[in-house]
Design an enzyme around this catalytic site. Structure first.
Site, PDB file in Angstrom:
ATOM      1  N   ILE A 151      -4.197  -5.097  -9.015  1.00 39.22           N
ATOM      2  CA  ILE A 151      -4.730  -6.352  -9.538  1.00 39.22           C
ATOM      3  C   ILE A 151      -5.839  -6.908  -8.651  1.00 39.22           C
ATOM      4  CG2 ILE A 151      -4.134  -8.739 -10.129  1.00 39.22           C
ATOM      5  CD1 ILE A 151      -1.180  -7.618 -10.450  1.00 39.22           C
ATOM      6  N   PHE A 208       0.444  -1.573 -13.932  1.00 40.32           N
ATOM      7  CA  PHE A 208      -0.299  -2.228 -12.857  1.00 40.32           C
ATOM      8  C   PHE A 208       0.648  -2.950 -11.908  1.00 40.32           C
ATOM      9  CE2 PHE A 208       0.128  -5.313 -16.252  1.00 40.32           C
ATOM     10  CZ  PHE A 208       0.399  -6.510 -15.599  1.00 40.32           C
ATOM     11  N   CYS A 209       0.156  -3.148 -10.687  1.00 42.34           N
ATOM     12  CA  CYS A 209       0.876  -3.910  -9.670  1.00 42.34           C
ATOM     13  C   CYS A 209      -0.166  -4.538  -8.749  1.00 42.34           C
ATOM     14  CB  CYS A 209       1.859  -3.027  -8.907  1.00 42.34           C
ATOM     15  SG  CYS A 209       1.092  -1.584  -8.133  1.00 42.34           S
ATOM     16  N   THR A 210       0.260  -5.161  -7.684  1.00 47.99           N
ATOM     17  CA  THR A 210      -0.654  -5.945  -6.848  1.00 47.99           C
ATOM     18  C   THR A 210      -1.756  -5.110  -6.209  1.00 47.99           C
ATOM     19  OG1 THR A 210       1.203  -7.407  -6.345  1.00 47.99           O
ATOM     20  CG2 THR A 210      -0.784  -7.655  -5.007  1.00 47.99           C
ATOM     21  N   GLY A 261      -1.389  -1.354  -5.949  1.00 51.95           N
ATOM     22  CA  GLY A 261      -1.383   0.024  -6.416  1.00 51.95           C
ATOM     23  C   GLY A 261      -0.191   0.869  -6.025  1.00 51.95           C
TER      24      GLY A 261
END
Length: 254
Positions: free
Chosen positions: A205, A176-178, A180
């Site tokens: 996220i 996951f990241c902020t 995508g």
């Protein structure tokens, strides 16, 4: 009153003429009054910008008028003031810099999971839950039981994989990241290496925080964002966290 719309977007698509797109896009941003940063590269486009609803709709239509961008998806959040101070359009080698050649997320990215699917999936103890973001982002907040790769910038992520995960190609790995975009590259990179089961949180996220009630959320802390809001809480309201002294706002953008 949260009447400012903040949009983030990206698309991996070959743009042989990306350099010639800079001036028209920047001119249109100035004309409409849009503020933010858009990055263009041969591999595609990535950006974040903000304005009122009328301005945003006009700019959305402008970007989508290019047939290559007709399906652009804009992820919106809201605030009472614009978190950007000017309009910028930058030319780069990559729209998000990992520094690995021949990684093409346009056809080889990991399996998308909706926030609801993700919420269930990461509770499986056999799933390796990996935060692909930088050290200072992780320190502000992350998912419960997520692994911290302890990297200062995204270019260090491939080395982390080689040192720590290369013997786990048969494991389920959730990343996951902020918003995508980094997961598009990390999952594509790992699939190129032969990892068989790689998954990513669709729209990142921010999408999870918007979709999952705070009372049920597996997110712990705040979420760093790359604009003047600095970070948002689980209600997506801006906060002003205490950042480490070595924090550099432009570190991920270089």
């Amino acid at each position: 009153m949260k009447d400012i719309i903040i949009a983030s977007f990206y698309k991996f698509i070959p743009l042989n003429d990306f350099e010639s797109l800079r001036e028209p896009i920047l001119t249109k941003m100035h004309e409409i009054g849009i503020k933010g940063t858009i990055i263009l590269a041969h591999e595609g486009v990535n950006g974040g910008f903000a304005g009122n609803r009328e301005q945003m709709n006009v700019f959305y239509d402008y970007l989508r008028s290019d047939s290559r961008f007709a399906d652009l998806h804009f992820k919106e959040t809201y605030d009472s003031k614009n978190p950007f101070d000017k309009a910028k359009v930058k030319l780069r080698k990559e729209i998000v810099t990992m520094g690995v050649q021949k990684v093409d997320p346009s056809y080889n990215a990991g399996t998308y999971l909706s926030p609801e699917e993700w919420h269930q999936f990461i509770q499986d103890p056999n799933v390796i839950l990996l935060d692909t973001r930088n050290d200072y982002e992780y320190e502000l907040g992350t998912f419960k039981n997520a692994i911290n790769p302890d990297i200062e910038n995204f270019r260090e992520f491939p080395d982390y994989v080689q040192r720590n995960l290369i013997d786990k190609k048969d494991k389920k790995i959730a990343m996951f990241c902020t918003g995508g975009i980094r997961c598009e590259k990390t999952t594509a990179y790992m699939k190129e290496l032969g990892f068989q089961h790689v998954y990513q949180l669709h729209d990142g996220i921010l999408n999870y925080l918007e979709s999952i009630p705070e009372s049920e959320s597996l997110w712990e802390g705040k979420c760093f964002v790359f604009d003047d809001r600095v970070a948002v809480d689980q209600k997506l309201d801006r906060v002003y966290p205490q950042l480490p002294q070595d924090y550099k706002y432009e570190r991920e953008q270089k």
